[in-house]
Structure formats: structure tokens, C-alpha cells
Write a protein that holds these residues in place. Sequence first.
Motif, PDB file in Angstrom:
ATOM      1  N   UNK A   1       3.293   8.606 -27.227  1.00  0.00           N
ATOM      2  CA  UNK A   1       2.730   7.463 -27.922  1.00  0.00           C
ATOM      3  C   UNK A   1       1.472   6.950 -27.243  1.00  0.00           C
TER       4      UNK A   1
ATOM      5  N   UNK B   1      -1.429   9.318 -27.782  1.00  0.00           N
ATOM      6  CA  UNK B   1      -1.831   9.254 -29.190  1.00  0.00           C
ATOM      7  C   UNK B   1      -2.651   7.993 -29.449  1.00  0.00           C
ATOM      8  N   UNK B   2      -2.192   6.909 -28.906  1.00  0.00           N
ATOM      9  CA  UNK B   2      -2.900   5.648 -29.105  1.00  0.00           C
ATOM     10  C   UNK B   2      -4.276   5.699 -28.464  1.00  0.00           C
ATOM     11  N   UNK B   3      -4.320   6.246 -27.267  1.00  0.00           N
ATOM     12  CA  UNK B   3      -5.594   6.312 -26.549  1.00  0.00           C
ATOM     13  C   UNK B   3      -6.600   7.179 -27.307  1.00  0.00           C
ATOM     14  N   UNK B   4      -6.106   8.241 -27.906  1.00  0.00           N
ATOM     15  CA  UNK B   4      -6.992   9.139 -28.645  1.00  0.00           C
ATOM     16  C   UNK B   4      -7.300   8.623 -30.046  1.00  0.00           C
ATOM     17  N   UNK B   5      -6.629   7.554 -30.436  1.00  0.00           N
ATOM     18  CA  UNK B   5      -6.892   7.022 -31.759  1.00  0.00           C
ATOM     19  C   UNK B   5      -6.163   7.776 -32.844  1.00  0.00           C
ATOM     20  N   UNK B   6      -5.051   8.400 -32.486  1.00  0.00           N
ATOM     21  CA  UNK B   6      -4.331   9.205 -33.465  1.00  0.00           C
ATOM     22  C   UNK B   6      -3.227   8.433 -34.163  1.00  0.00           C
ATOM     23  N   UNK B   7      -3.099   7.153 -33.808  1.00  0.00           N
ATOM     24  CA  UNK B   7      -2.093   6.350 -34.504  1.00  0.00           C
ATOM     25  C   UNK B   7      -2.627   5.894 -35.855  1.00  0.00           C
ATOM     26  N   UNK B   8      -3.900   6.154 -36.062  1.00  0.00           N
ATOM     27  CA  UNK B   8      -4.442   5.860 -37.391  1.00  0.00           C
ATOM     28  C   UNK B   8      -4.852   7.169 -38.059  1.00  0.00           C
TER      29      UNK B   8
ATOM     30  N   UNK C   1      -7.446   9.616 -39.919  1.00  0.00           N
ATOM     31  CA  UNK C   1      -8.888   9.856 -39.949  1.00  0.00           C
ATOM     32  C   UNK C   1      -9.240  10.750 -41.132  1.00  0.00           C
TER      33      UNK C   1
ATOM     34  N   UNK D   1     -11.476  13.122 -43.213  1.00  0.00           N
ATOM     35  CA  UNK D   1     -12.511  14.053 -42.788  1.00  0.00           C
ATOM     36  C   UNK D   1     -13.089  14.752 -44.014  1.00  0.00           C
TER      37      UNK D   1
ATOM     38  N   UNK E   1      -1.621  17.734 -39.080  1.00  0.00           N
ATOM     39  CA  UNK E   1      -0.546  17.481 -38.132  1.00  0.00           C
ATOM     40  C   UNK E   1      -0.924  16.498 -37.034  1.00  0.00           C
ATOM     41  N   UNK E   2      -2.155  16.108 -36.989  1.00  0.00           N
ATOM     42  CA  UNK E   2      -2.564  15.183 -35.931  1.00  0.00           C
ATOM     43  C   UNK E   2      -3.298  13.962 -36.471  1.00  0.00           C
TER      44      UNK E   2
ATOM     45  N   UNK F   1      -5.359  13.874 -39.028  1.00  0.00           N
ATOM     46  CA  UNK F   1      -6.624  14.122 -39.703  1.00  0.00           C
ATOM     47  C   UNK F   1      -6.324  14.547 -41.143  1.00  0.00           C
TER      48      UNK F   1
ATOM     49  N   UNK G   1     -15.577   8.784 -41.506  1.00  0.00           N
ATOM     50  CA  UNK G   1     -16.501   8.665 -40.379  1.00  0.00           C
ATOM     51  C   UNK G   1     -16.628   9.977 -39.612  1.00  0.00           C
TER      52      UNK G   1
END
Lengths: 259, 259
Positions: A83, A86-93, A95, A97, A117-118, A120, A158
Motif C-alpha cells: 500500500x 502504491x501510494x507513493x507512486x500514485x497508483x492508488x488513483x 491514470x 492513458x 493491472x497497475x 493505468x 495527463x
Amino acid sequence: MATGRNHRPATSRSRGIPEATVARLPLYLRALTALSERSVPTVSSEELAAAAGVNSAKLRKDFSYLGSYGTRGVGYDVEYLVYQISRELGLTQDWPVVIVGIGNLGAALANYGGFASRGFRVAALIDADPSLAGKPVAGIDVQHTDALEQIIADNGVSIGVIATPAGSAQQVCDRLVAAGITSILNFAPTVLSVPEGVDVRKVDLSIELQILAFHEQRKAGEDAPEEEETAPPAAPPAAAVTKRPGPGPDGDVPAVMPA
Amino acid sequence: MATGRNHRPATSRSRGIPEATVARLPLYLRALTALSERSVPTVSSEELAAAAGVNSAKLRKDFSYLGSYGTRGVGYDVEYLVYQISRELGLTQDWPVVIVGIGNLGAALANYGGFASRGFRVAALIDADPSLAGKPVAGIDVQHTDALEQIIADNGVSIGVIATPAGSAQQVCDRLVAAGITSILNFAPTVLSVPEGVDVRKVDLSIELQILAFHEQRKAGEDAPEEEETAPPAAPPAAAVTKRPGPGPDGDVPAVMPA
DNA sequence: ATGCCTTTGTGAACGCGTGCACAAAGATGG
DNA sequence: CCATCTTTGTGCACGCGTTCACAAAGGCAT
Ligand SMILES: NC(=O)c1ccc[n+]([C@@H]2O[C@H](COP(=O)([O-])OP(=O)(O)OC[C@H]3O[C@@H](n4cnc5c(N)ncnc54)[C@H](O)[C@@H]3O)[C@@H](O)[C@H]2O)c1
Ligand SMILES: NC(=O)c1ccc[n+]([C@@H]2O[C@H](COP(=O)([O-])OP(=O)(O)OC[C@H]3O[C@@H](n4cnc5c(N)ncnc54)[C@H](O)[C@@H]3O)[C@@H](O)[C@H]2O)c1
């Protein structure tokens, strides 16, 4: 890496996380996800480092930038770490593409399951070829370049992926940036120029192969020092070859043409 | 990079060419080739650096590792430099390459023209799927994995590309190495373990996107400094008892490895 | 030749990344 | 509660890569 290199120099460090560490976080995340699926509750830095293919000290230092998430004598809680990274990488939202250029590569990317799966989500597939418009690729209808700006605005995209021929890449890039894109993954073998604030990462297969070839040649050269060049060294630049750094890698030294 | 980073530590340096420089040589070569096609005779470090997207001092230092190929007050002879860099990278010889895993990505790679344009020749396409065997992709018949060793031996292949699912990658890698491959370009999202003397470079689209997402999130965070965590930070590690977290915290990523 | 102008090649300083090695922290067992 | 054992978190040193800045080198005009 097949990965882009020159990123941002050192504008303002994002809360103290080095770029090299950021580049490894996805690696750790992948290894942790695998552990999580096997219901492994905790993992030591040594084990996780082995799974991610890095040094354990490096891993611990990387994690120390995120905070003290480990327990001494025990290790790291897998779920919790998944978790946090994931949060640090911004994957909790999510994206959205867009992929521009639905040819061989673009279609493969669209079909790639690893996208979704991540976090995106492929918001749109865009191509300039009118004959492609409306045709479904990976379950999504390809849209014409005309709609590019509208699509980006409507979906709040973005991140853009460029998979067009090199000749069109800068032009596509400019339109993406003008439309609001601030992160670009470029597969075209070109240097893209973008305004400040826009991140570009490139993936260049040809470069990777050439790097491999370099090392391959070196390996071969070590085994068989007696190697003769096939092509003549071409003409030196007029009369300017002044000095050579000692003995070259192999015996080949360009002939100095007398002026 | 999308490119792998951790290469060889410092075993035996190729007599003076830093790894970072090697990684940039293909970039210079591409820019020089473009100049050559426009029949530009010479180019200054400043111009070439701009075309390659790097600092001019860096470029000059890079070239200095190859030798003194420039002329002060004038610049570099384009044709001569093309040859020198090509030679240094080992591109004056042909490199047969095998691609293993002819799925979406493998087929795109096989169709990629940028392969042959730099001395890389697709010697064979290999897949484990029997229904693919014999079918032509990019003008080459796909061959079954059974013939892998024979193909590599017959063609003297030393570079292999892995485009199989992650689960098969290590196994394929082992076979490639056993058959004599010493350089691998890996597209599967896995850490490959190889014996000493084998080079591995990886291209991981997912990692690139995650790095972009990290910076994207940071940009967004800067614009809106007053941002509170949306999801509760999940349960801290707490007591590391034999706690088996059944349903992970809601922030848990889907993370389904594509088979 | 001589002087000026352009551009290379590189010495040196600096910053980042890596890995060692160890003290501190916490768990575990008595 | 104390001893011991495991593993984290990090101070530190080192090496690589980047960049600056400039002397030297060469072309070119006079
Ligand atoms: N195929 C590969 O394996 C591979 C590998 C590495 C790099 N690349 C690079 O990726 C890019 C795409 O490769 P490919 O093999 O898919 O090429 P491709 O020719 O199959 O596809 C290119 C697509 O881009 C579209 N296009 C062209 N100009 C456009 C524009 N201005 N706007 C929108 N779309 C446009 C074309 O209609 C076409 O569908 C190329 O730059 C190539 O060098 C490809
Ligand atoms: N498609 C993409 O854009 C993309 C992007 C990044 C990474 N990847 C990775 O590249 C790899 C391939 O992706 P893909 O989309 O082409 O998958 P795919 O499923 O379309 O193709 C995989 C191919 O590998 C073959 N294969 C499986 N096991 C094999 C084995 N042991 N030996 C030989 N061949 C075998 C399969 O028969 C299949 O043809 C995956 O690991 C994927 O994660 C793909």
C-alpha cells in the motif's frame, strides 16, 4: 534500461526521494505483489532484495526514504508495504492513458494486460490513418487524430504514449502537450523537445540492442584478440588526427593521411 | 531508462569507456546518421549535442574516450565519426538475433524495421505454441521451441530477445543461456537470473509508466498543496503476530499478473 | 608569418548513488 | 525483567557521472 535517463536535474527534490529510488519502487512493488498473492505476511529486506534483484542495503535505504515501515528483527509487513509504495507512486488513483499511433507496436501496447493491472487505463487509441478510425483494437475503437484534443480534455488524460513513426513524433508530442499532457512515454527513436514541466521517458529497442552489441563485441574480443576489421577505416577527417589514447581497444588504428 | 540500470559493477572496464557513455553512443550515432543523410560534412559538439539532447561538454567528454576525432575550431567529421562509433559499438558486423515468444509484442518486434537498419538480423522467431509453428510473421516462419538450441548453434546467435509471458521467461532464459546466448533483451516483467558473463537488459513498460505516474502525482500535489489522504493508511504493521490479512485494505492494487 | 576567432579536449570540483558496517530497536525465550 | 538474537535504519566512505571553465589547438584572413 531501456529506460530514459536524463530526467530532471535537481529542481526541487520531491520530498527527498532520489530518482534512482523511484525507478526501483515499481520493482519492489512487483515482488511484493507476488508475495502478497502467496499470502506471505512479512518479508525481510534480504529476501525481498533477492526477489527484486538488488542489494539489500540499497533496498533498506530506498525504503528509509518512504519512512520507517519495517520492524527490526522481523522485517516488513507485505500488505502494508504494497500500500505504501502504491501510494507513493500514485497508483492508488486511476491514470487514463492515450496511445497515439496504432501500428504494430501501438496495437501490441493496447493489447497489453499489464497496463490495467497497475491502475493505468487506456482511455483512447488514436491514429492519423483514416482507414483505422472506428476499427476496434483490444476492444477499443481507434479514433482519428482530429479528436485528440477533445479526448484528452474530456477524460482528463495527463499521460500519453507515442508509438508513431519517428518523423511524426515531435509533431504528435507538441499536440499532446498543447492539449494538456504532462507525461509522455516515447517509443519513437527521436529526441523530443518539450517545455518545462513535461516529463518524457523513452523506450528505444535499437539503443538497447546496440548496448548489448557493444558488450558482446568486447566479450568476443577478449576471447579472440586477433581480429581483423572487415571494412577499411574510412577516410580520416582531412588532416586532424593528432593523438590517440595509447593502445586502442583492438589493434585498429586509423591511418593518418599525410597532408 | 527505460533501460536497465544495474549493469556490470566494475569487473573489468572495457579499457576506459564508461557505461554511461556507451549508453549514449547510439544516440549520437542516430543524430550523426541523420546529418550524414543530409550530406552535412562536419558538425560542432554544440550542434550535435543539441540534436542528441545532451550537454555539449558531456558529448565532448564521451568522444574523448574514443579518441581525438575532432578538429579544433571546426568540429567533427560526420562520416568519420559515424564509422568510429559504429565500430566501437560493434555495428560493423552483423548480429543475428532470435526472438522468443511471438505474441503481440514479439510480432511487433519482428515487424520492426529498426532492427535491420543497424546490423541486427532476425535469425529466427521462436514460440512454444505448436499452432504458430510454420506460420510466417514478418516474412519469417515461426519455429517451435524444440529447435531453439539447434537454431542458435547453426546461426551463431549470441543475442536473444525474450517476449514471452513472465512465467516462462526464466525458463526460456535458461535455455537460451545453455544454448550459448550471452546477451539478452528481456521484455517480460521478471528479474532474470543469469550466470556471470551474460548481459541482461530489460525493457519494462509498466515500470516506465509508474515512474511517470510518480512525477505526475507530485506535479498535481504541488498545485494543490492542501490535500488530505483519501484512503486511510491501512493498518500499520502493528504486532507481527501470525496475522493473516484476509481481505487486504481497500487501497490494495488489483495486481493481476497476466498469464 | 602573425594574430584572431572558433571549438575541442580535459583538469578539477561537485553531487549523486552504492555498499559497507554497525549501533539501535525490537522480538523472543528464559 | 533480563539476555540474546535478528533485522532494520543509517552514518560514512568511495567511485562514477556530470558540469564548469579554460588552455591549447587549429583554421582563416590579412
Ligand atoms: N515495432 C516495434 O517493435 C518497435 C520497436 C521499437 C521502436 N519502435 C518505434 O515505434 C514506432 C511505431 O512502430 P510501429 O512498428 O508500430 O510502426 P507502424 O508503422 O506499424 O505504426 C505507426 C502508426 O502510426 C500512425 N501514425 C503515423 N503518423 C501519425 C500521426 N501524425 N498521428 C497519429 N498517428 C500516426 C500510422 O498510421 C501507423 O498506424 C516507430 O517510431 C518505431 O520506430 C517500434
Ligand atoms: N504487449 C506489450 O505491449 C507488452 C509491453 C510490455 C511488456 N510486455 C511483456 O512482454 C511479454 C509478451 O507480451 P505479449 O503481449 O506479446 O504476450 P502474448 O501472450 O501475446 O505472447 C506471448 C507469446 O509467448 C509464447 N510463449 C509462451 N511460453 C513460451 C515459452 N516457454 N517458449 C516460447 N514461447 C512461449 C506464447 O505462445 C505467445 O505466443 C509479456 O511478458 C508481457 O508482460 C508486453
